[in-house]
Design an enzyme around this catalytic site. Sequence first.
Site, short mmCIF file in Angstrom:
data_model
loop_
_atom_site.label_atom_id
_atom_site.label_comp_id
_atom_site.label_asym_id
_atom_site.label_seq_id
_atom_site.Cartn_x
_atom_site.Cartn_y
_atom_site.Cartn_z
N TYR A 86 0.85 -1.20 0.00
CA TYR A 86 0.00 0.00 0.00
C TYR A 86 0.87 1.24 0.00
CZ TYR A 86 -5.00 0.04 -0.05
OH TYR A 86 -6.28 0.03 -0.49
N GLU A 88 -0.36 4.91 -0.57
CA GLU A 88 -1.09 6.15 -0.81
C GLU A 88 -0.16 7.35 -0.70
OE1 GLU A 88 -4.42 6.29 1.83
OE2 GLU A 88 -5.53 4.77 0.71
N ASP A 232 -6.89 13.11 -25.47
CA ASP A 232 -7.01 11.73 -25.02
C ASP A 232 -6.40 10.85 -26.11
OD1 ASP A 232 -7.77 9.14 -24.44
OD2 ASP A 232 -9.78 9.69 -23.76
N THR A 258 -4.18 5.78 -22.02
CA THR A 258 -4.11 4.45 -21.43
C THR A 258 -2.73 3.90 -21.78
OG1 THR A 258 -5.08 3.48 -23.42
CG2 THR A 258 -6.57 3.96 -21.62
N LYS A 261 -2.89 0.06 -24.90
CA LYS A 261 -3.31 -0.07 -26.30
C LYS A 261 -2.06 -0.08 -27.19
CE LYS A 261 -7.84 1.65 -25.00
NZ LYS A 261 -8.86 2.69 -25.11
N ARG A 267 -2.40 -2.82 -18.30
CA ARG A 267 -3.69 -2.14 -18.26
C ARG A 267 -3.61 -1.00 -17.26
NH1 ARG A 267 -8.36 -3.39 -20.63
NH2 ARG A 267 -7.04 -4.68 -21.93
C1 LIG Z 1 -9.82 3.12 -24.23
C2 LIG Z 1 -10.12 4.55 -24.09
C3 LIG Z 1 -10.40 5.11 -22.84
C4 LIG Z 1 -10.68 4.32 -21.59
O1 LIG Z 1 -9.82 3.46 -21.12
P1 LIG Z 1 -10.22 2.32 -20.06
O2 LIG Z 1 -8.89 1.91 -19.60
O3 LIG Z 1 -10.97 1.30 -20.83
O4 LIG Z 1 -11.04 2.95 -18.99
C5 LIG Z 1 -10.58 6.49 -22.76
N1 LIG Z 1 -10.51 7.25 -23.85
C6 LIG Z 1 -10.29 6.74 -25.08
C7 LIG Z 1 -10.23 7.65 -26.26
C8 LIG Z 1 -10.10 5.38 -25.24
O5 LIG Z 1 -9.91 4.88 -26.46
#
Ligand SMILES: *Cc1c(COP(=O)(O)O)cnc(C)c1O
Length: 449
Positions: A86, A88, A232, A258, A261, A267
């Site tokens: 932990y 925080e 994003d 993220t 991807k 993740r």
């Molecule tokens: C995949 C994605 C997210 C969210 O990610 P999670 O890890 O699934 O919560 C947010 N914004 C965009 C543009 C995405 O493609």
Amino acid sequence: MTQIPDIDVEVKKAFENEAKRAGLSQTPIKLTRDSMITIKDQDLKIHEAIEHEKKRQAEGIELIPSENYVSEPILEAMGSILTNKYSEGYPGKRYYGGQENIDIIENLAIERAKKLFGAEHANVQPYSGSPANTAIYFALLKFGDTVMGLKLAHGGHITHGLPISFSGTAYNFVQYGVEKETGRLNMKEVREMAIKHKPKMIIAGFTAYPRDIDWKAFKEIADAVGALTMADISHTAGLIAAGELESPVPYFDVVMTTTHKTLRGPRGAIILCKEKFAKAIDRAVFPGLQGGPHDHIIAAKAIAFDEASKPAFKEYAAQVKKNAHHLAEEMKKRGFELVSGGTDTHLILADLSNKGVRGEQAQRTLDQVGITLNKNTVPYDTGSPMDPSGIRLGTPAITTRGMKEPEMELIAEWIDRIISNIDDQEIHAQVKKEVKEMCLKFPVPGIES
Ligand SMILES: *Cc1c(COP(=O)(O)O)cnc(C)c1O
């Protein structure tokens, strides 16, 4: 299995210290023990499901554009004893003791993220993309503020203002779309909308948009109306890190991605921002929204950022784009209609209306022969998200396995054979056999072949 020590001495050292602190006393400490009790020894049902999933991943073609295969060191970090801790707070300012190794790991992750993207500040604690976006809103907006994002049905994300989501409930989202004829953003429309609605923040960066994004144009519009800018880049971060797509980091106030991807890490997510927003972002992530960070994932993120800075990753990202382009061309040759006419990225969106097959049926039938992709709405779709007209596919995962242009041709051919013979069981069986044969030539990291 390649172990962390092979590639990353600093993370390895922190791991060893943490294991020592926790009383694990082999010298030298190995991160995995030969005598380790396995899932198989203890929980047969879960073991079997994982084994079946391994087989599915090894024998099938993964075209879901948000998926990828992480390296063995990343798998190892995620399965490590760091999950026990932990912590925080932030490095040097924690609410629990015993942080000497965790601080090293989190600082490495922060430094590497900043370097990889050229960012002034990085927060590496967000659990995933959706909570990271929520943290950004919480940091920089007040409930009820007006925000601009792309419509879900045109390629936006649920966290960019879908009415039933937290974002769409807590904030006043006004949503722009893509042009009907071109399938592309029309920056003149975005500008007019911004002038009309005077948003507090403009979001760019999408989930199902196959084209390059003009970050500078977004920034100019935001400046003209006094809005904050948020990018994003969840889908394209790997391509941006490798220099294959333009980066919003120099222009935008805040950038979220993220890590799982195209970036090919664990993740999770990170938030990058200008120094002047650093404090607000950090406070919004913790204690604003989250409790203890996932230290095992942060170690895996650090390893992923290191991997993404290597020449091999640049080659990978370039091939992801080449493969997507080639797959798009091969699909067009076979009469597939692609939204925007093609792709600049890793992602392809096909409208199946002219093929007389619904997205759901295509997804289900292709799944049965070992080709995984997802049904998706296309802009101005007359169907619903559960029954859309299109499919979305991409090349990040298959490129990690080493597939190149010749395989793209085969994949386009198989997709066409299935879509054109949607009820022909004999053809399905034949394609399934061919798919498996090809896949077994391209191993998946972490799965013994
Ligand atoms: C995949 C994605 C997210 C969210 O990610 P999670 O890890 O699934 O919560 C947010 N914004 C965009 C543009 C995405 O493609």
